[in-house]
Each structure stands twice: as C-alpha cells, then as structure tokens.
Design a protein around this motif. Sequence first.
Motif, PDB file in Angstrom:
ATOM      1  N   HIS A  97       0.744  -1.213   0.068  1.00  0.00           N
ATOM      2  CA  HIS A  97       0.133  -0.053   0.121  1.00  0.00           C
ATOM      3  C   HIS A  97       0.960   1.080   0.075  1.00  0.00           C
ATOM      4  CE1 HIS A  97      -2.978  -2.869   0.874  1.00  0.00           C
ATOM      5  NE2 HIS A  97      -3.873  -2.234   0.380  1.00  0.00           N
ATOM      6  N   LEU A  98       2.068   1.141  -0.479  1.00  0.00           N
ATOM      7  CA  LEU A  98       3.013   2.132  -0.631  1.00  0.00           C
ATOM      8  C   LEU A  98       3.064   2.472  -2.085  1.00  0.00           C
ATOM      9  CD1 LEU A  98       5.186   4.098   0.896  1.00  0.00           C
ATOM     10  CD2 LEU A  98       6.627   2.574   0.532  1.00  0.00           C
ATOM     11  N   ILE A  99       2.733   3.726  -2.355  1.00  0.00           N
ATOM     12  CA  ILE A  99       2.663   4.146  -3.751  1.00  0.00           C
ATOM     13  C   ILE A  99       3.701   5.276  -3.908  1.00  0.00           C
ATOM     14  CG2 ILE A  99       0.313   3.478  -4.256  1.00  0.00           C
ATOM     15  CD1 ILE A  99      -0.282   6.724  -4.134  1.00  0.00           C
ATOM     16  N   PRO A 100       4.303   5.273  -5.403  1.00  0.00           N
ATOM     17  CA  PRO A 100       5.283   6.224  -5.582  1.00  0.00           C
ATOM     18  C   PRO A 100       4.510   7.607  -5.831  1.00  0.00           C
ATOM     19  CG  PRO A 100       5.162   4.756  -7.564  1.00  0.00           C
ATOM     20  CD  PRO A 100       4.335   4.209  -6.385  1.00  0.00           C
ATOM     21  N   THR A 101       5.462   8.643  -5.511  1.00  0.00           N
ATOM     22  CA  THR A 101       4.807  10.024  -5.849  1.00  0.00           C
ATOM     23  C   THR A 101       5.777  10.685  -6.461  1.00  0.00           C
ATOM     24  OG1 THR A 101       5.536  10.702  -3.577  1.00  0.00           O
ATOM     25  CG2 THR A 101       3.428  10.036  -3.705  1.00  0.00           C
ATOM     26  N   ALA A 102       5.606  12.059  -6.953  1.00  0.00           N
ATOM     27  CA  ALA A 102       6.419  12.887  -7.512  1.00  0.00           C
ATOM     28  C   ALA A 102       7.493  12.951  -7.038  1.00  0.00           C
ATOM     29  CB  ALA A 102       5.798  14.291  -8.002  1.00  0.00           C
ATOM     30  N   TYR A 103       8.748  13.097  -7.721  1.00  0.00           N
ATOM     31  CA  TYR A 103      10.153  13.586  -7.220  1.00  0.00           C
ATOM     32  C   TYR A 103      10.531  12.385  -6.423  1.00  0.00           C
ATOM     33  CZ  TYR A 103       8.333  18.091  -8.852  1.00  0.00           C
ATOM     34  OH  TYR A 103       7.758  19.169  -9.494  1.00  0.00           O
ATOM     35  N   TYR A 108       1.638   6.413   1.368  1.00  0.00           N
ATOM     36  CA  TYR A 108       0.846   5.170   1.805  1.00  0.00           C
ATOM     37  C   TYR A 108      -0.646   5.632   1.435  1.00  0.00           C
ATOM     38  CZ  TYR A 108       4.878   3.361   4.269  1.00  0.00           C
ATOM     39  OH  TYR A 108       5.785   2.664   4.696  1.00  0.00           O
ATOM     40  N   ILE A 109      -1.349   4.315   0.962  1.00  0.00           N
ATOM     41  CA  ILE A 109      -2.760   4.479   0.764  1.00  0.00           C
ATOM     42  C   ILE A 109      -3.544   3.609   1.890  1.00  0.00           C
ATOM     43  CG2 ILE A 109      -2.477   5.315  -1.568  1.00  0.00           C
ATOM     44  CD1 ILE A 109      -3.173   2.134  -2.387  1.00  0.00           C
ATOM     45  N   GLU A 110      -4.811   3.931   1.743  1.00  0.00           N
ATOM     46  CA  GLU A 110      -5.543   3.120   2.774  1.00  0.00           C
ATOM     47  C   GLU A 110      -6.130   1.524   2.151  1.00  0.00           C
ATOM     48  OE1 GLU A 110      -9.210   5.556   3.287  1.00  0.00           O
ATOM     49  OE2 GLU A 110      -8.200   6.495   4.659  1.00  0.00           O
ATOM     50  N   LYS A 111      -6.361   0.566   3.039  1.00  0.00           N
ATOM     51  CA  LYS A 111      -6.615  -0.391   2.623  1.00  0.00           C
ATOM     52  C   LYS A 111      -8.072  -0.646   2.692  1.00  0.00           C
ATOM     53  CE  LYS A 111      -6.051  -5.508   3.741  1.00  0.00           C
ATOM     54  NZ  LYS A 111      -5.751  -6.145   2.686  1.00  0.00           N
ATOM     55  N   GLU A 112      -8.783  -0.976   1.292  1.00  0.00           N
ATOM     56  CA  GLU A 112      -9.997  -1.018   1.169  1.00  0.00           C
ATOM     57  C   GLU A 112     -10.408  -2.244   2.168  1.00  0.00           C
ATOM     58  OE1 GLU A 112     -13.105  -2.069  -2.432  1.00  0.00           O
ATOM     59  OE2 GLU A 112     -11.119  -1.267  -2.848  1.00  0.00           O
ATOM     60  N   GLY A 113     -11.886  -1.993   2.540  1.00  0.00           N
ATOM     61  CA  GLY A 113     -12.170  -2.790   3.461  1.00  0.00           C
ATOM     62  C   GLY A 113     -11.921  -2.955   4.896  1.00  0.00           C
ATOM     63  N   ILE A 114     -10.635  -2.301   5.145  1.00  0.00           N
ATOM     64  CA  ILE A 114      -9.975  -2.277   6.509  1.00  0.00           C
ATOM     65  C   ILE A 114     -10.080  -0.921   6.892  1.00  0.00           C
ATOM     66  CG2 ILE A 114      -7.783  -2.561   7.800  1.00  0.00           C
ATOM     67  CD1 ILE A 114      -8.876  -5.027   7.152  1.00  0.00           C
ATOM     68  N   ALA A 115      -9.603   0.154   6.217  1.00  0.00           N
ATOM     69  CA  ALA A 115      -9.590   1.582   6.708  1.00  0.00           C
ATOM     70  C   ALA A 115     -10.953   2.243   7.029  1.00  0.00           C
ATOM     71  CB  ALA A 115      -9.162   2.437   5.358  1.00  0.00           C
ATOM     72  N   HIS A 116     -10.708   2.551   8.163  1.00  0.00           N
ATOM     73  CA  HIS A 116     -12.242   3.227   8.825  1.00  0.00           C
ATOM     74  C   HIS A 116     -11.758   4.255   9.795  1.00  0.00           C
ATOM     75  CE1 HIS A 116     -15.969   3.705  10.728  1.00  0.00           C
ATOM     76  NE2 HIS A 116     -16.780   3.256   9.689  1.00  0.00           N
ATOM     77  N   LYS A 117     -12.505   5.433   9.799  1.00  0.00           N
ATOM     78  CA  LYS A 117     -12.062   6.362  10.887  1.00  0.00           C
ATOM     79  C   LYS A 117     -12.289   5.899  12.215  1.00  0.00           C
ATOM     80  CE  LYS A 117     -16.569   8.873  10.904  1.00  0.00           C
ATOM     81  NZ  LYS A 117     -16.726   8.375  12.155  1.00  0.00           N
TER      82      LYS A 117
END
Length: 173
Positions: A97-103, A108-117
Amino acid sequence: MINKIFWDIDECLIHTMLSNPKQEHIQFILENDNNTYYTVIRPCAQKLIDFSRELVGKDNVYILTTSTTAYANTINQGAEWGFERDHIIAREEIKRHLIPTAYGGSAYIEKEGIAHKDNVLIDNLPYRENTGKTTLIGILEDRYLKVKDYWGVNGIENWFEEDVIEFLNEKAV
C-alpha cells in the motif's frame, strides 16, 4: 464507537531476543533463518486480546505489525492467540500500500475494507513514526494509543492493562 482494533506485537505485546531470557518464553527458528528467537509474552496479552474480542467481536480484532508475515504467524501460533491468517497484517501487506509520488517520494494509501475512521491502534511507537500503519487503517492520532515499550521484564504493570482497557472503553462509546 470502535470499528476494528489493531494490535502491534513487538515491544507492545511481546519482546523477542536472540539470547535465552531465563524466564518463561517461546522459542522458534524461522524458515531460511539460522537464528533461534526467544520471545517473552507480556503477561496480560491474552487477557487484553480476549477483552478486545468481547468488545468488538473476534472478526474485528487484528495484528498489525511491521514484522514479516512468517514471524507474526509464528508468534501468533506460539502464543496461542488464535488470530486467523487474514487477521494478521504484516510488513509485506503494508508495503503493498506504498505508492510512488512525484520527485521520487512515496505515500501510503488506505486498505479497502480495512480503513475506517473509527478503527483504533495500540502500538509502542509514536504516532508520527507509524504513518504506514495509521494510513492503511484510516485513523488519526485520537484513535491511537501509544504505550510504553515492553522489554520482556515481567513485574507489576497494571498501568498497561488499565490504560488499554480505559482507552478501548472510552473509544467504544
């Protein structure tokens, strides 16, 4: 309200070392590893896992660790905590769930079905050092309990058990 409860293991519920601690422990060797590991389990660990399961249901309690899956599964089995394999989220899953960004950066991005406030995480690291975990499960700092490190020394530690129960009861309302 609590949606899901996540437990860190190293220095939170257990302490693992490479020398025999001369106290009750579990001992194991990981596949493809020549080291013998000795793990001391925090005396109230099972009680707190059981309390968590009673509070939100067994299906809503997880291990969330930056340790490897093999290590976390071995600890779970040796400690007899009874987590199903799909309730152990380890290093490999966090890294997915670690994605590349600029530069050349990353995020990290949330895990679908797991992430919740309304999830909570109990961990020994400071909140700011746990971006991968907190983003993955979708929580902010008010849903995070930072506990003191556990170094395998068993003594009077009612404060830990009391702090965790108080935190969970407070968030469950």
